[in-house]
Write an enzyme that holds these catalytic residues in place. Structure first.
Site, mmCIF file in Angstrom:
data_model
loop_
_atom_site.group_PDB
_atom_site.id
_atom_site.type_symbol
_atom_site.label_atom_id
_atom_site.label_comp_id
_atom_site.label_asym_id
_atom_site.label_seq_id
_atom_site.Cartn_x
_atom_site.Cartn_y
_atom_site.Cartn_z
ATOM 1 N N HIS A 175 0.860 -1.191 0.000
ATOM 2 C CA HIS A 175 0.000 0.000 0.000
ATOM 3 C C HIS A 175 0.893 1.237 0.000
ATOM 4 O O HIS A 175 1.836 1.307 0.779
ATOM 5 C CB HIS A 175 -0.891 0.031 1.249
ATOM 6 C CG HIS A 175 -2.101 -0.845 1.154
ATOM 7 N ND1 HIS A 175 -3.212 -0.662 1.915
ATOM 8 C CD2 HIS A 175 -2.357 -1.936 0.388
ATOM 9 C CE1 HIS A 175 -4.122 -1.568 1.628
ATOM 10 N NE2 HIS A 175 -3.620 -2.358 0.694
ATOM 11 N N TYR A 213 -8.515 5.545 8.757
ATOM 12 C CA TYR A 213 -8.487 5.886 10.188
ATOM 13 C C TYR A 213 -9.449 7.054 10.383
ATOM 14 O O TYR A 213 -9.230 8.139 9.837
ATOM 15 C CB TYR A 213 -7.089 6.329 10.612
ATOM 16 C CG TYR A 213 -6.059 5.228 10.704
ATOM 17 C CD1 TYR A 213 -5.412 4.738 9.574
ATOM 18 C CD2 TYR A 213 -5.725 4.676 11.941
ATOM 19 C CE1 TYR A 213 -4.471 3.732 9.673
ATOM 20 C CE2 TYR A 213 -4.763 3.665 12.057
ATOM 21 C CZ TYR A 213 -4.145 3.202 10.910
ATOM 22 O OH TYR A 213 -3.200 2.199 11.016
ATOM 23 N N PRO A 222 -2.606 -0.237 19.258
ATOM 24 C CA PRO A 222 -2.457 -0.649 17.847
ATOM 25 C C PRO A 222 -2.748 0.465 16.834
ATOM 26 O O PRO A 222 -2.611 0.259 15.639
ATOM 27 C CB PRO A 222 -3.453 -1.800 17.720
ATOM 28 C CG PRO A 222 -4.372 -1.671 18.857
ATOM 29 C CD PRO A 222 -3.659 -0.985 19.942
ATOM 30 N N LYS A 269 2.227 -0.586 15.211
ATOM 31 C CA LYS A 269 3.643 -0.707 15.562
ATOM 32 C C LYS A 269 3.993 -1.967 16.341
ATOM 33 O O LYS A 269 5.174 -2.339 16.396
ATOM 34 C CB LYS A 269 4.064 0.506 16.408
ATOM 35 C CG LYS A 269 4.121 1.793 15.629
ATOM 36 C CD LYS A 269 5.120 1.719 14.496
ATOM 37 C CE LYS A 269 4.878 2.779 13.439
ATOM 38 N NZ LYS A 269 5.330 2.354 12.113
ATOM 39 N N TYR A 320 4.792 6.209 10.243
ATOM 40 C CA TYR A 320 3.865 5.096 9.978
ATOM 41 C C TYR A 320 4.570 4.003 9.165
ATOM 42 O O TYR A 320 4.452 2.817 9.488
ATOM 43 C CB TYR A 320 2.629 5.599 9.221
ATOM 44 C CG TYR A 320 1.512 4.589 9.173
ATOM 45 C CD1 TYR A 320 1.462 3.609 8.180
ATOM 46 C CD2 TYR A 320 0.500 4.592 10.124
ATOM 47 C CE1 TYR A 320 0.449 2.662 8.140
ATOM 48 C CE2 TYR A 320 -0.533 3.654 10.091
ATOM 49 C CZ TYR A 320 -0.536 2.691 9.103
ATOM 50 O OH TYR A 320 -1.540 1.735 9.072
HETATM 51 P P1 FAS Z 1 3.491 -12.636 21.121
HETATM 52 O O1 FAS Z 1 2.607 -12.344 22.293
HETATM 53 O O2 FAS Z 1 2.939 -12.600 19.747
HETATM 54 O O3 FAS Z 1 4.165 -14.082 21.289
HETATM 55 C C1 FAS Z 1 4.597 -14.525 22.563
HETATM 56 C C2 FAS Z 1 4.589 -16.058 22.556
HETATM 57 O O4 FAS Z 1 5.127 -16.502 23.809
HETATM 58 C C3 FAS Z 1 3.161 -16.619 22.473
HETATM 59 O O5 FAS Z 1 3.099 -17.606 21.461
HETATM 60 C C4 FAS Z 1 2.910 -17.216 23.863
HETATM 61 O O6 FAS Z 1 2.107 -18.375 23.811
HETATM 62 C C5 FAS Z 1 4.323 -17.549 24.317
HETATM 63 N N1 FAS Z 1 4.475 -17.578 25.769
HETATM 64 C C6 FAS Z 1 3.948 -16.712 26.678
HETATM 65 N N2 FAS Z 1 4.326 -17.069 27.934
HETATM 66 C C7 FAS Z 1 5.126 -18.177 27.808
HETATM 67 C C8 FAS Z 1 5.821 -19.018 28.731
HETATM 68 N N3 FAS Z 1 5.760 -18.769 30.056
HETATM 69 N N4 FAS Z 1 6.522 -20.079 28.245
HETATM 70 C C9 FAS Z 1 6.576 -20.306 26.899
HETATM 71 N N5 FAS Z 1 5.945 -19.555 25.970
HETATM 72 C C10 FAS Z 1 5.224 -18.505 26.438
HETATM 73 N N6 FAS Z 1 -0.103 -5.152 16.800
HETATM 74 C C11 FAS Z 1 -0.303 -4.420 15.678
HETATM 75 O O7 FAS Z 1 0.666 -3.896 15.121
HETATM 76 N N7 FAS Z 1 -1.578 -4.273 15.166
HETATM 77 C C12 FAS Z 1 -2.669 -4.872 15.749
HETATM 78 O O8 FAS Z 1 -3.792 -4.720 15.292
HETATM 79 C C13 FAS Z 1 -2.495 -5.652 16.903
HETATM 80 N N8 FAS Z 1 -3.556 -6.288 17.503
HETATM 81 C C14 FAS Z 1 -3.333 -7.035 18.645
HETATM 82 C C15 FAS Z 1 -4.392 -7.730 19.290
HETATM 83 C C16 FAS Z 1 -4.164 -8.488 20.465
HETATM 84 C C17 FAS Z 1 -5.308 -9.233 21.141
HETATM 85 C C18 FAS Z 1 -2.868 -8.539 21.022
HETATM 86 C C19 FAS Z 1 -2.598 -9.315 22.305
HETATM 87 C C20 FAS Z 1 -1.815 -7.865 20.388
HETATM 88 C C21 FAS Z 1 -2.040 -7.123 19.196
HETATM 89 N N9 FAS Z 1 -1.001 -6.474 18.532
HETATM 90 C C22 FAS Z 1 -1.183 -5.744 17.407
HETATM 91 C C23 FAS Z 1 0.330 -6.568 19.031
HETATM 92 C C24 FAS Z 1 0.893 -7.903 18.591
HETATM 93 O O9 FAS Z 1 0.808 -7.985 17.198
HETATM 94 C C25 FAS Z 1 2.282 -8.002 19.143
HETATM 95 O O10 FAS Z 1 3.004 -6.798 18.987
HETATM 96 C C26 FAS Z 1 3.065 -9.150 18.565
HETATM 97 O O11 FAS Z 1 2.331 -10.327 18.717
HETATM 98 C C27 FAS Z 1 4.395 -9.206 19.311
HETATM 99 O O12 FAS Z 1 4.996 -10.405 19.016
HETATM 100 P P2 FAS Z 1 5.829 -11.191 20.161
HETATM 101 O O13 FAS Z 1 6.710 -10.220 20.855
HETATM 102 O O14 FAS Z 1 6.420 -12.375 19.461
HETATM 103 O O15 FAS Z 1 4.745 -11.634 21.255
HETATM 104 C C1 PHB Z 2 -5.122 -4.551 11.235
HETATM 105 O O1 PHB Z 2 -5.275 -4.719 9.992
HETATM 106 O O2 PHB Z 2 -5.364 -5.439 12.077
HETATM 107 C C2 PHB Z 2 -4.617 -3.210 11.725
HETATM 108 C C3 PHB Z 2 -4.190 -2.263 10.808
HETATM 109 C C4 PHB Z 2 -3.715 -1.034 11.263
HETATM 110 C C5 PHB Z 2 -3.682 -0.787 12.626
HETATM 111 C C6 PHB Z 2 -4.106 -1.742 13.551
HETATM 112 C C7 PHB Z 2 -4.573 -2.966 13.099
HETATM 113 O O3 PHB Z 2 -3.235 0.424 13.068
#
Ligand code: FAS
Ligand code: PHB
Length: 387
Positions: free
Chosen positions: A72, A199, A291, A295, A382
């Protein structure tokens, strides 16, 4: 069992780090709490910075992203029933890639499998030991206690993981801001309302239109922090989304049954430093962003970039390289924390916000429309600041 780097967490940061270390000839083992299908069932981020695209290419996990992802060159901002485009490509010559985190994680699992990566799933009771000496990790797998001795531990286990909790409280400082609202997210098997993300600031609250592909849309509504899913049957969600979008988008919206619906809280959180002894904190284990700036996942990737560089230098003979990880990672973390805070405070309606504050937000968004300089600052942040 022995390895050079024991990685806690098989999400995107843990898998990417393991793959890059492997390509650098450094051995690692990933210890993940949940089964693989549970990790791959999560619906999270959707926007990749171009730096993240480069990291996935470096890891040999970018083929499907380039085949199925969507580059994009801009986004749309909207307020007071009027939308305008911020053209990243025209302003700074760079793009973003729309490709779901679920797919990124799947591609990384495939790359690790192809490289013979060691990933231990369903590890329970993971504990970190002797982090300021000769570190080792213990956990229970299939009822048997196991131990991994290692040179370093990478805490890639997310916000609720064990790694940050294993550091003595006196050794870290945390910074937190909890926002007084959450995001209700819906995934629907419908064509996206727009070719690019929208947005929208609205007096009723923020709305975001995103997508995963031509037939799978991702929408978000700002909701009260204590709101519950039960209050939002699909019809209520679509009606509210229409109210918050500019008329043209509202009229073009194709609705359908939600295939996933969830509410996430919004917070900014940072841990300093992102290192204790032989333990490094990576991604959500160290920091959380709202979010709004897309980032979270991208910051996890830049942490991996800095840690991969530090560990590669260490095993190449630079014994002090690991000491530089935290400061290098935090410099970029705080830039993303600031941008995500700015996007959130500019676009959301705060519960105590009066009409004056609403007009100030709208004036700021109107200035963005008129000023190439203001748009360039938004575009640089961004799309992603350089590593
Ligand atoms: P993660 O949380 O992805 O991965 C951590 C891993 O460690 C998991 O698989 C977990 O099972 C494992 N773990 C945890 N405790 C453990 C233990 N004690 N022993 C072993 N393993 C363990 N970011 C965006 O940019 N846009 C979004 O729209 C967005 N939406 C999100 C929605 C939700 C519900 C959440 C929670 C996050 C969202 N995020 C979003 C942020 C998300 O994308 C994170 O930044 C991203 O998953 C970070 O990746 P990790 O650091 O690998 O952590
Ligand atoms: C998404 O596509 O999940 C998304 C995109 C942009 C954002 C947050 C989430 O800022």
């Amino acid at each position: 069992m022995r390895t050079q780097v024991c990685i806690i967490g098989g999400g995107p940061s843990g898998l990417l780090l393991s793959q890059l270390l492997h390509l650098s000839g450094i051995d690692s083992v990933v210890v993940e709490r949940h089964p693989r299908d549970r990790v791959l069932s999560r619906i999270r981020a959707g926007v990749l910075e171009w730096g993240t695209v480069g990291m996935l290419e470096k890891a040999g996990a970018a083929r499907r992203m380039h085949a199925e992802g969507f580059p994009h060159s801009g986004i749309l901002l909207a307020a007071r029933n009027h939308g305008f485009r911020v053209d990243f490509d025209a302003l700074i010559g760079r793009k973003i890639m729309v490709y779901g985190q679920t797919e990124v994680t799947r591609d990384l699992y495939e790359a690790r499998d192809a490289s013979g990566g060691r990933i231990i799933h369903e590890a329970q009771g993971t504990a970190l030991h002797d982090l300021d000496g000769a570190p080792y990790v213990t956990f229970v797998k299939d009822g048997t206690e196991q131990r991994i001795d290692c040179d370093f531990v990478a805490g890639c286990d997310g916000f609720h993981g064990v790694s940050r909790a294993s550091i003595p409280r006196a050794k870290i400082r945390t910074f937190e801001k909890v926002y007084p609202f959450g995001w209700l997210g819906v995934l629907s098997q419908t064509p996206p309302v727009s070719d690019e993300l929208i947005y929208a600031n609205h007096a009723r609250g923020f709305a975001l239109c995103s997508m995963r592909n031509d037939t799978l849309s991702r929408y978000y509504l700002q909701v009260p922090a204590d709101d519950r899913i039960e209050k939002w049957p699909d019809t209520a969600f679509w009606d509210e989304l229409r109210r918050r979008l500019p008329r043209e988008a509202a009229e073009a919206l194709v609705t359908g049954a939600s295939v996933e619906k969830s509410i996430v809280p919004l917070r900014s959180f940072v841990t300093e430093p992102m290192k204790y002894g032989r333990l490094f904190l990576v991604g959500d284990a160290a920091h959380i962003v709202p979010p709004t700036g897309a980032k979270g996942l991208n910051l996890a990737v830049s942490d991996v970039h800095y840690l991969h560089e530090a560990l590669g230098a260490f095993y190449g003979g630079d014994r002090l390289a690991p000491e530089r990880y935290s400061d290098r990672a935090l410099a970029r973390v705080w830039q993303a924390i600031r941008f995500s805070w700015w996007m959130t405070t500019t676009l959301h309606r705060f519960p105590d916000q009066d009409d004056f504050a609403q007009r100030i937000q709208e004036a700021g968004i109107a200035h963005l429309e008129q000023s190439a300089a203001a748009q360039t600052e938004l575009a640089e942040n961004y799309v992603g600041l350089p590593y």
